[in-house]
Design a protein around this motif. Structure first.
Motif, PDB file in Angstrom:
ATOM      1  N   THR A 130       0.861  -1.172   0.000  1.00  0.00           N
ATOM      2  CA  THR A 130       0.000   0.000   0.000  1.00  0.00           C
ATOM      3  C   THR A 130       0.899   1.223   0.000  1.00  0.00           C
ATOM      4  O   THR A 130       1.828   1.305   0.807  1.00  0.00           O
ATOM      5  CB  THR A 130      -0.900   0.034   1.252  1.00  0.00           C
ATOM      6  N   MET A 131       0.657   2.155  -0.918  1.00  0.00           N
ATOM      7  CA  MET A 131       1.428   3.387  -0.959  1.00  0.00           C
ATOM      8  C   MET A 131       0.664   4.469  -0.204  1.00  0.00           C
ATOM      9  O   MET A 131      -0.548   4.621  -0.379  1.00  0.00           O
ATOM     10  CB  MET A 131       1.684   3.838  -2.393  1.00  0.00           C
ATOM     11  N   LEU A 132       1.378   5.213   0.624  1.00  0.00           N
ATOM     12  CA  LEU A 132       0.782   6.264   1.436  1.00  0.00           C
ATOM     13  C   LEU A 132       1.583   7.550   1.273  1.00  0.00           C
ATOM     14  O   LEU A 132       2.734   7.515   0.843  1.00  0.00           O
ATOM     15  CB  LEU A 132       0.775   5.843   2.914  1.00  0.00           C
ATOM     16  N   LEU A 133       0.976   8.655   1.644  1.00  0.00           N
ATOM     17  CA  LEU A 133       1.665   9.936   1.580  1.00  0.00           C
ATOM     18  C   LEU A 133       1.666  10.546   2.968  1.00  0.00           C
ATOM     19  O   LEU A 133       0.608  10.826   3.533  1.00  0.00           O
ATOM     20  CB  LEU A 133       0.991  10.870   0.573  1.00  0.00           C
ATOM     21  N   GLY A 134       2.855  10.700   3.521  1.00  0.00           N
ATOM     22  CA  GLY A 134       3.003  11.324   4.834  1.00  0.00           C
ATOM     23  C   GLY A 134       3.302  12.800   4.685  1.00  0.00           C
ATOM     24  O   GLY A 134       3.434  13.319   3.577  1.00  0.00           O
ATOM     25  N   SER A 135       3.446  13.483   5.798  1.00  0.00           N
ATOM     26  CA  SER A 135       3.681  14.925   5.758  1.00  0.00           C
ATOM     27  C   SER A 135       5.049  15.283   5.189  1.00  0.00           C
ATOM     28  O   SER A 135       5.241  16.401   4.722  1.00  0.00           O
ATOM     29  CB  SER A 135       3.543  15.512   7.164  1.00  0.00           C
ATOM     30  N   ARG A 136       6.001  14.337   5.193  1.00  0.00           N
ATOM     31  CA  ARG A 136       7.336  14.619   4.686  1.00  0.00           C
ATOM     32  C   ARG A 136       7.669  13.874   3.403  1.00  0.00           C
ATOM     33  O   ARG A 136       8.775  13.999   2.882  1.00  0.00           O
ATOM     34  CB  ARG A 136       8.380  14.279   5.746  1.00  0.00           C
ATOM     35  N   GLY A 137       6.736  13.053   2.907  1.00  0.00           N
ATOM     36  CA  GLY A 137       7.013  12.337   1.674  1.00  0.00           C
ATOM     37  C   GLY A 137       6.256  11.027   1.597  1.00  0.00           C
ATOM     38  O   GLY A 137       5.551  10.638   2.526  1.00  0.00           O
ATOM     39  N   PRO A 138       6.404  10.320   0.489  1.00  0.00           N
ATOM     40  CA  PRO A 138       5.687   9.060   0.290  1.00  0.00           C
ATOM     41  C   PRO A 138       6.350   7.908   1.038  1.00  0.00           C
ATOM     42  O   PRO A 138       7.556   7.933   1.312  1.00  0.00           O
ATOM     43  CB  PRO A 138       5.776   8.850  -1.217  1.00  0.00           C
ATOM     44  N   TYR A 139       5.530   6.917   1.362  1.00  0.00           N
ATOM     45  CA  TYR A 139       6.076   5.680   1.911  1.00  0.00           C
ATOM     46  C   TYR A 139       5.183   4.518   1.554  1.00  0.00           C
ATOM     47  O   TYR A 139       4.037   4.692   1.145  1.00  0.00           O
ATOM     48  CB  TYR A 139       6.328   5.776   3.418  1.00  0.00           C
ATOM     49  N   LEU A 140       5.752   3.330   1.670  1.00  0.00           N
ATOM     50  CA  LEU A 140       5.048   2.098   1.344  1.00  0.00           C
ATOM     51  C   LEU A 140       4.962   1.216   2.569  1.00  0.00           C
ATOM     52  O   LEU A 140       5.898   1.160   3.371  1.00  0.00           O
ATOM     53  CB  LEU A 140       5.803   1.302   0.276  1.00  0.00           C
ATOM     54  N   VAL A 141       3.857   0.515   2.683  1.00  0.00           N
ATOM     55  CA  VAL A 141       3.740  -0.594   3.615  1.00  0.00           C
ATOM     56  C   VAL A 141       3.703  -1.830   2.725  1.00  0.00           C
ATOM     57  O   VAL A 141       2.824  -1.963   1.871  1.00  0.00           O
ATOM     58  CB  VAL A 141       2.462  -0.505   4.470  1.00  0.00           C
ATOM     59  N   GLN A 142       4.691  -2.687   2.898  1.00  0.00           N
ATOM     60  CA  GLN A 142       4.794  -3.902   2.093  1.00  0.00           C
ATOM     61  C   GLN A 142       4.583  -5.120   2.984  1.00  0.00           C
ATOM     62  O   GLN A 142       4.982  -5.115   4.152  1.00  0.00           O
ATOM     63  CB  GLN A 142       6.169  -4.009   1.427  1.00  0.00           C
ATOM     64  N   TYR A 143       3.994  -6.159   2.415  1.00  0.00           N
ATOM     65  CA  TYR A 143       3.776  -7.422   3.102  1.00  0.00           C
ATOM     66  C   TYR A 143       4.601  -8.483   2.383  1.00  0.00           C
ATOM     67  O   TYR A 143       4.480  -8.637   1.166  1.00  0.00           O
ATOM     68  CB  TYR A 143       2.290  -7.794   3.085  1.00  0.00           C
ATOM     69  N   TRP A 144       5.431  -9.199   3.132  1.00  0.00           N
ATOM     70  CA  TRP A 144       6.349 -10.198   2.579  1.00  0.00           C
ATOM     71  C   TRP A 144       6.084 -11.549   3.215  1.00  0.00           C
ATOM     72  O   TRP A 144       5.735 -11.642   4.392  1.00  0.00           O
ATOM     73  CB  TRP A 144       7.798  -9.794   2.842  1.00  0.00           C
TER      74      TRP A 144
END
Length: 162
Positions: A53-67
Protein backbone atom coordinates in the motif's frame (compact mmCIF):
# COMPACT_ATOMS: atom_id res chain seq x y z
CA UNK A 1 -14.20 -9.22 6.69
CA UNK A 2 -10.81 -10.20 8.05
CA UNK A 3 -7.62 -11.76 6.70
CA UNK A 4 -6.33 -15.30 6.81
CA UNK A 5 -2.62 -16.09 6.75
CA UNK A 6 -0.94 -19.02 8.47
CA UNK A 7 2.62 -18.62 7.21
CA UNK A 8 5.57 -16.33 7.99
CA UNK A 9 4.61 -12.67 7.73
CA UNK A 10 6.91 -9.67 7.46
CA UNK A 11 5.64 -6.09 7.31
CA UNK A 12 8.13 -3.70 5.79
CA UNK A 13 7.71 0.09 5.82
CA UNK A 14 9.93 2.09 3.50
CA UNK A 15 9.82 5.73 2.58
CA UNK A 16 11.64 8.90 1.81
CA UNK A 17 11.75 12.18 3.64
CA UNK A 18 11.94 15.15 1.32
CA UNK A 19 14.01 17.66 3.28
CA UNK A 20 14.63 20.08 0.41
CA UNK A 21 11.56 20.35 -1.82
CA UNK A 22 13.48 22.72 -4.11
CA UNK A 23 15.84 19.85 -5.04
CA UNK A 24 13.66 17.68 -7.31
CA UNK A 25 16.88 16.47 -8.94
CA UNK A 26 17.43 14.57 -5.67
CA UNK A 27 13.95 13.22 -4.89
CA UNK A 28 12.35 12.72 -8.31
CA UNK A 29 14.71 9.86 -9.28
CA UNK A 30 13.62 8.01 -6.14
CA UNK A 31 10.00 8.48 -7.12
CA UNK A 32 10.72 6.83 -10.47
CA UNK A 33 12.85 3.98 -9.06
CA UNK A 34 10.24 2.62 -6.65
CA UNK A 35 7.51 1.82 -9.23
CA UNK A 36 10.09 -0.09 -11.29
CA UNK A 37 11.06 -2.18 -8.26
CA UNK A 38 7.41 -2.81 -7.34
CA UNK A 39 6.65 -3.96 -10.88
CA UNK A 40 9.68 -6.24 -10.82
CA UNK A 41 8.53 -7.77 -7.52
CA UNK A 42 4.83 -8.01 -8.43
CA UNK A 43 5.54 -9.85 -11.67
CA UNK A 44 7.70 -12.47 -9.91
CA UNK A 45 5.50 -14.78 -7.81
CA UNK A 46 8.63 -16.21 -6.13
CA UNK A 47 9.85 -12.78 -4.96
CA UNK A 48 8.07 -13.03 -1.63
CA UNK A 49 6.21 -9.73 -1.96
CA UNK A 50 2.57 -10.41 -1.06
CA UNK A 51 1.27 -6.90 -1.60
CA UNK A 52 1.77 -3.25 -0.74
CA UNK A 53 0.00 0.00 0.00
CA UNK A 54 1.43 3.39 -0.96
CA UNK A 55 0.78 6.26 1.44
CA UNK A 56 1.67 9.94 1.58
CA UNK A 57 3.00 11.32 4.83
CA UNK A 58 3.68 14.92 5.76
CA UNK A 59 7.34 14.62 4.69
CA UNK A 60 7.01 12.34 1.67
CA UNK A 61 5.69 9.06 0.29
CA UNK A 62 6.08 5.68 1.91
CA UNK A 63 5.05 2.10 1.34
CA UNK A 64 3.74 -0.59 3.62
CA UNK A 65 4.79 -3.90 2.09
CA UNK A 66 3.78 -7.42 3.10
CA UNK A 67 6.35 -10.20 2.58
CA UNK A 68 6.10 -13.97 2.91
CA UNK A 69 9.59 -14.27 4.34
CA UNK A 70 12.35 -12.21 5.89
CA UNK A 71 14.86 -14.20 3.83
CA UNK A 72 13.09 -13.24 0.59
CA UNK A 73 13.04 -9.57 1.57
CA UNK A 74 16.77 -9.65 2.29
CA UNK A 75 17.49 -11.63 -0.87
CA UNK A 76 15.78 -9.00 -3.02
CA UNK A 77 17.50 -6.13 -1.22
CA UNK A 78 20.95 -7.61 -1.82
CA UNK A 79 20.57 -9.16 -5.30
CA UNK A 80 22.86 -7.30 -7.73
CA UNK A 81 20.80 -8.47 -10.71
CA UNK A 82 17.56 -6.91 -9.45
CA UNK A 83 16.40 -3.30 -9.20
CA UNK A 84 17.12 -2.47 -5.56
CA UNK A 85 20.94 -2.63 -5.50
CA UNK A 86 21.47 -0.36 -8.54
CA UNK A 87 18.82 2.08 -7.22
CA UNK A 88 20.54 2.16 -3.82
CA UNK A 89 23.91 2.81 -5.48
CA UNK A 90 22.41 5.70 -7.50
CA UNK A 91 20.79 7.16 -4.37
CA UNK A 92 24.07 7.10 -2.43
CA UNK A 93 25.90 8.82 -5.27
CA UNK A 94 23.27 11.58 -5.46
CA UNK A 95 23.15 11.90 -1.65
CA UNK A 96 26.88 12.65 -1.54
CA UNK A 97 26.36 15.51 -4.00
CA UNK A 98 23.55 17.11 -1.94
CA UNK A 99 23.79 15.92 1.68
CA UNK A 100 20.49 15.93 3.56
CA UNK A 101 18.28 16.82 0.60
CA UNK A 102 16.43 13.49 0.81
CA UNK A 103 16.28 10.94 3.59
CA UNK A 104 15.50 7.26 3.27
CA UNK A 105 14.04 5.15 6.06
CA UNK A 106 12.66 1.68 6.60
CA UNK A 107 11.30 -0.53 9.36
CA UNK A 108 11.07 -4.32 9.26
CA UNK A 109 8.54 -6.12 11.46
CA UNK A 110 8.45 -9.90 11.77
CA UNK A 111 4.85 -10.41 12.81
CA UNK A 112 3.95 -12.78 15.62
CA UNK A 113 0.20 -12.14 15.43
CA UNK A 114 -2.04 -10.05 13.24
CA UNK A 115 -5.65 -8.95 13.55
CA UNK A 116 -7.75 -7.14 10.95
CA UNK A 117 -11.32 -6.07 10.41
CA UNK A 118 -12.81 -4.40 7.36
CA UNK A 119 -16.41 -3.22 7.29
CA UNK A 120 -17.98 -1.71 4.17
CA UNK A 121 -14.62 -1.08 2.51
CA UNK A 122 -12.85 -2.77 -0.38
CA UNK A 123 -9.97 -5.12 0.43
CA UNK A 124 -6.77 -3.24 1.27
CA UNK A 125 -3.74 -3.75 3.42
CA UNK A 126 -3.17 -7.21 4.87
CA UNK A 127 -6.40 -8.84 3.60
CA UNK A 128 -5.61 -7.68 0.06
CA UNK A 129 -2.05 -9.04 0.38
CA UNK A 130 -3.14 -12.38 1.83
CA UNK A 131 -6.65 -13.86 1.81
CA UNK A 132 -9.79 -11.99 2.78
CA UNK A 133 -12.40 -14.07 4.58
CA UNK A 134 -15.66 -13.37 6.41
CA UNK A 135 -15.45 -12.86 10.15
CA UNK A 136 -16.66 -16.13 11.69
CA UNK A 137 -19.12 -16.00 14.58
CA UNK A 138 -16.44 -16.93 17.13
CA UNK A 139 -14.14 -14.21 15.80
CA UNK A 140 -16.51 -11.28 16.07
CA UNK A 141 -14.27 -9.60 18.65
CA UNK A 142 -10.74 -8.29 18.09
CA UNK A 143 -9.39 -10.26 21.06
CA UNK A 144 -10.58 -13.55 19.50
CA UNK A 145 -9.15 -12.67 16.08
CA UNK A 146 -5.76 -11.76 17.49
CA UNK A 147 -5.71 -14.94 19.62
CA UNK A 148 -6.08 -16.98 16.43
CA UNK A 149 -3.88 -14.66 14.37
CA UNK A 150 -0.55 -16.38 15.16
CA UNK A 151 1.71 -16.59 12.14
CA UNK A 152 4.62 -18.96 11.66
CA UNK A 153 6.78 -15.96 12.51
CA UNK A 154 5.24 -16.12 15.97
CA UNK A 155 5.90 -19.83 16.54
CA UNK A 156 8.39 -20.66 19.28
CA UNK A 157 11.23 -23.17 18.87
CA UNK A 158 9.84 -26.55 17.94
CA UNK A 159 6.29 -25.19 17.68
CA UNK A 160 4.37 -24.72 14.46
CA UNK A 161 1.65 -22.17 14.00
CA UNK A 162 -0.88 -24.82 12.90
Amino acid sequence: MTHQWDDELVVFHIGMTINKWWRPDQWMPLMSDMPKMLTELATDPESGLLGFTMLLGSRGPYLVQYWSSLDKLYAYASAPSQGHRPAWTRFNKRARSAPGAVGIWHETHVVERAETIYVATPPMGLPKATTIVPVAWRHDRARARVADGRTRSGATDGETAD
